[in-house]
Design an enzyme around this catalytic site. Structure first.
Site, PDB file in Angstrom:
ATOM      1  N   ASP A 193       0.814  -1.222   0.000  1.00  0.00           N
ATOM      2  CA  ASP A 193       0.000   0.000   0.000  1.00  0.00           C
ATOM      3  C   ASP A 193       0.847   1.271   0.000  1.00  0.00           C
ATOM      4  O   ASP A 193       0.474   2.276   0.605  1.00  0.00           O
ATOM      5  CB  ASP A 193      -0.962   0.034   1.209  1.00  0.00           C
ATOM      6  CG  ASP A 193      -1.740  -1.254   1.327  1.00  0.00           C
ATOM      7  OD1 ASP A 193      -2.240  -1.709   0.297  1.00  0.00           O
ATOM      8  OD2 ASP A 193      -1.822  -1.805   2.445  1.00  0.00           O
TER       9      ASP A 193
ATOM     10  N   LYS B 203       2.134   2.549  -5.040  1.00  0.00           N
ATOM     11  CA  LYS B 203       2.977   2.196  -6.188  1.00  0.00           C
ATOM     12  C   LYS B 203       2.256   2.446  -7.517  1.00  0.00           C
ATOM     13  O   LYS B 203       2.881   2.784  -8.510  1.00  0.00           O
ATOM     14  CB  LYS B 203       3.385   0.714  -6.125  1.00  0.00           C
ATOM     15  CG  LYS B 203       4.230   0.367  -4.919  1.00  0.00           C
ATOM     16  CD  LYS B 203       4.544  -1.107  -4.859  1.00  0.00           C
ATOM     17  CE  LYS B 203       3.370  -1.995  -4.543  1.00  0.00           C
ATOM     18  NZ  LYS B 203       2.818  -1.843  -3.190  1.00  0.00           N
TER      19      LYS B 203
ATOM     20  N   GLY C 122      -4.142  -4.180  -4.644  1.00  0.00           N
ATOM     21  CA  GLY C 122      -5.119  -3.200  -5.124  1.00  0.00           C
ATOM     22  C   GLY C 122      -4.370  -1.924  -5.442  1.00  0.00           C
ATOM     23  O   GLY C 122      -3.851  -1.270  -4.548  1.00  0.00           O
ATOM     24  N   HIS C 123      -4.236  -1.614  -6.725  1.00  0.00           N
ATOM     25  CA  HIS C 123      -3.499  -0.412  -7.110  1.00  0.00           C
ATOM     26  C   HIS C 123      -4.480   0.654  -7.570  1.00  0.00           C
ATOM     27  O   HIS C 123      -5.288   0.423  -8.465  1.00  0.00           O
ATOM     28  CB  HIS C 123      -2.489  -0.745  -8.210  1.00  0.00           C
ATOM     29  CG  HIS C 123      -1.357  -1.593  -7.716  1.00  0.00           C
ATOM     30  ND1 HIS C 123      -0.408  -2.151  -8.527  1.00  0.00           N
ATOM     31  CD2 HIS C 123      -1.030  -1.975  -6.460  1.00  0.00           C
ATOM     32  CE1 HIS C 123       0.450  -2.837  -7.781  1.00  0.00           C
ATOM     33  NE2 HIS C 123       0.078  -2.749  -6.532  1.00  0.00           N
TER      34      HIS C 123
ATOM     35  N   GLN D 256       2.227  -5.705  -3.367  1.00  0.00           N
ATOM     36  CA  GLN D 256       2.545  -5.771  -1.935  1.00  0.00           C
ATOM     37  C   GLN D 256       3.869  -5.023  -1.672  1.00  0.00           C
ATOM     38  O   GLN D 256       4.245  -4.175  -2.450  1.00  0.00           O
ATOM     39  CB  GLN D 256       2.628  -7.217  -1.414  1.00  0.00           C
ATOM     40  CG  GLN D 256       1.285  -7.918  -1.341  1.00  0.00           C
ATOM     41  CD  GLN D 256       0.857  -8.547  -2.652  1.00  0.00           C
ATOM     42  OE1 GLN D 256       1.649  -9.158  -3.339  1.00  0.00           O
ATOM     43  NE2 GLN D 256      -0.400  -8.390  -3.016  1.00  0.00           N
TER      44      GLN D 256
HETATM   45  P1  IMP Z   1      -2.504 -12.753   1.548  1.00  0.00           P
HETATM   46  O1  IMP Z   1      -1.544 -12.170   0.540  1.00  0.00           O
HETATM   47  O2  IMP Z   1      -3.940 -12.471   1.221  1.00  0.00           O
HETATM   48  O3  IMP Z   1      -2.232 -14.175   1.820  1.00  0.00           O
HETATM   49  O4  IMP Z   1      -2.247 -11.990   2.932  1.00  0.00           O
HETATM   50  C1  IMP Z   1      -1.033 -12.136   3.671  1.00  0.00           C
HETATM   51  C2  IMP Z   1      -0.642 -10.835   4.351  1.00  0.00           C
HETATM   52  O5  IMP Z   1      -0.267  -9.888   3.365  1.00  0.00           O
HETATM   53  C3  IMP Z   1      -1.772 -10.176   5.140  1.00  0.00           C
HETATM   54  O6  IMP Z   1      -1.212  -9.496   6.254  1.00  0.00           O
HETATM   55  C4  IMP Z   1      -2.335  -9.161   4.184  1.00  0.00           C
HETATM   56  O7  IMP Z   1      -2.985  -8.101   4.833  1.00  0.00           O
HETATM   57  C5  IMP Z   1      -1.064  -8.715   3.480  1.00  0.00           C
HETATM   58  N1  IMP Z   1      -1.303  -8.217   2.130  1.00  0.00           N
HETATM   59  C6  IMP Z   1      -1.561  -8.945   1.008  1.00  0.00           C
HETATM   60  N2  IMP Z   1      -1.718  -8.143  -0.050  1.00  0.00           N
HETATM   61  C7  IMP Z   1      -1.541  -6.891   0.392  1.00  0.00           C
HETATM   62  C8  IMP Z   1      -1.532  -5.616  -0.253  1.00  0.00           C
HETATM   63  O8  IMP Z   1      -1.714  -5.477  -1.466  1.00  0.00           O
HETATM   64  N3  IMP Z   1      -1.315  -4.544   0.553  1.00  0.00           N
HETATM   65  C9  IMP Z   1      -1.058  -4.674   1.886  1.00  0.00           C
HETATM   66  N4  IMP Z   1      -1.037  -5.835   2.520  1.00  0.00           N
HETATM   67  C10 IMP Z   1      -1.268  -6.933   1.779  1.00  0.00           C
END
Ligand code: IMP
Length: 435
Positions: free
Chosen positions: A13, A16, A40-41, A228
């Site tokens: 977040d 980017k 989510g961009h 991420q």
């Molecule tokens: P997962 O990727 O859904 O398995 O989540 C694993 C961890 O990564 C969790 O703490 C999510 O909140 C975090 N996470 C996954 N995608 C994002 C993102 O795009 N932004 C921020 N945190 C993320």
């Protein structure tokens, strides 16, 4: 050829999408190479706001080809919804989207599994995933026997595979009885739904490996769009509170299929403070009115899940580590305007851990949870900076703050962002020259 990558240096977040969007103007191809619909961009252009999850941010630029490469896990339903959303906003995709046949597909059982684990792990052990089935899909990819790649949707044997996987998943998930919807394991429904989705995506699906190798070898300008952030990297982040892919700079080659020699520049993106969604240690977290103020001013709520993000001071120990890990050549500091009302701003410069002062980010999440941040306090600027266009128009205290960050983490500043719009971007180095 120039290959440039945009990598988040915190826990995701970092805004980017805005930077990638600005850089697409000097790119022929934008590549998404890891993650999936957990990302989510958001890109804001005047009164238009675009949100993409799988689609590379280059989709908004009519001259750019967009590649989703093998390292991504793809949910066909979500992808089609995204395609429909941007199309309804006037974006013409045409032949500008290529999806790797090697990308792995997220199925309903992955989402069931993600939910089941999330309901089972309680308290501090809970990763707090986005519940998009990302971890279970990558787990199947690594396990191989219950995985389906995008190209498999068009091959003989798909139906048999779904039947076999549903049988296996039923027994595997039996331990979670009552905690998942049995309909999600109905092979006939899945076969019929995914056959329709596959047909709708078919014109985009192919071999992106050869496409990208040819493109690199013939001098095309390629932009790698990380999803991420580096601290969520599966191997190098705050494990196990990470995502299931290599979200730091080290993941570019494995996810895209292009060797490192094609990556010349790495732009590290960091917010001027820290946020984290989900579980896991976060040394500079502010569980107080200052944290609430940052959340409100930065609208820190998840793009994908809507969850309130945890907010805290800038952590130079963490970002110095990820700057080195990702091989950052230049820095984009985002959301400086969010801090404008604060009287004082803190930067974490070291940790106290087990009676010692450390400046190297701990490799173990329990140690990180124990680490006590040591702060340096800088005066705020308490002036609206959202209209500032040139670096020398920034208040001196704002300039001092960003320069101190750059000095602590050891990377030069290329860009400072002072608001969500494309125009609210201050070019410090030459990165955006020609935009
Ligand atoms: P997962 O990727 O859904 O398995 O989540 C694993 C961890 O990564 C969790 O703490 C999510 O909140 C975090 N996470 C996954 N995608 C994002 C993102 O795009 N932004 C921020 N945190 C993320």
């Amino acid at each position: 050829m120039s290959g440039i990558s945009v990598i988040g240096l915190q826990w995701g977040d970092e805004a980017k999408g805005k930077l990638v969007d600005l850089l697409t103007r000097r790119s022929d191809i934008v590549v998404r190479y890891q993650g999936g619909a957990n990302a989510g961009h958001t890109i804001v252009d005047g009164d238009q706001k675009y949100v993409v999850h799988h689609l590379p941010s280059g989709i908004l630029n009519p001259d750019v080809i967009n590649v989703v490469s093998p390292g991504v896990v793809l949910n066909p339903q979500t992808l089609i919804e995204e395609i429909e959303a941007v199309t309804s906003q006037g974006i013409v995709i045409g032949q500008r989207l290529l999806l790797s046949e090697r990308a792995h597909v997220v199925f309903p059982w992955h989402i069931a599994e993600d939910n089941a684990w999330n309901n089972t792990l309680k308290g501090k052990k809970n990763i707090g995933t986005t519940l998009r089935g990302i971890g279970p899909c990558y787990r199947d990819k690594v396990g191989r026997t219950t995985a389906i790649q995008l190209g498999d949707l068009y091959r003989e044997g798909f139906k048999e595979k779904v039947h076999a996987i549903c049988e296996l998943k039923k027994s595997m998930l039996a331990g979670f009885a009552g905690k998942f919807d049995a309909d999600l394991l109905n092979p006939e429904t899945t076969i019929s739904d995914y056959s329709v989705l596959a047909e709708r995506l078919q014109s985009y699906v192919g071999d992106t490996n050869h496409y990208l190798l040819d493109a690199a070898e013939t001098g095309k300008r390629i932009l790698f769009e990380g999803a991420q952030g580096s601290l969520l990297d599966l191997d190098h982040g705050t494990y196990p509170f990470v995502t299931s892919s290599n979200s730091s700079g080290v993941g570019i080659s494995s996810g895209s299929g292009l060797p490192g020699k094609w990556i010349d520049e790495v732009i590290g993106v960091a917010k001027c403070y820290s946020t984290r969604v989900g579980g896991g240690p976060f040394p500079t977290e502010l569980e107080n009115p200052t944290g609430d103020h940052i959340r409100k001013m930065g609208n820190e709520f998840g793009t994908t899940t809507g969850r309130p993000r945890r907010c805290g001071w800038f952590d130079a120990v963490a970002v110095r580590y990820t700057t080195r890990l990702s091989g950052v050549s230049g820095l984009a500091l985002m959301m400086l305007d969010v801090l404008s009302e604060l009287e004082e701003i803190k930067i974490c410069t070291s940790y106290q851990l087990k009676g010692q002062t450390i400046v190297d980010f701990p490799g173990n999440a329990d140690d990180l949870a124990e680490a006590v941040p040591v702060f340096e306090t800088l005066p705020g600027w308490q002036t609206d900076i959202t209209g500032v266009q040139e670096v020398d128009q920034l208040p001196q205290n704002a300039l001092n703050y960003v320069e101190r960050i750059s000095q602590l983490i050891g990377a030069p500043i290329e860009v400072i962002s002072v608001g969500p719009d494309r125009k609210q971007t201050i070019a410090v180095g030459n990165l955006l020259a020609g935009n």
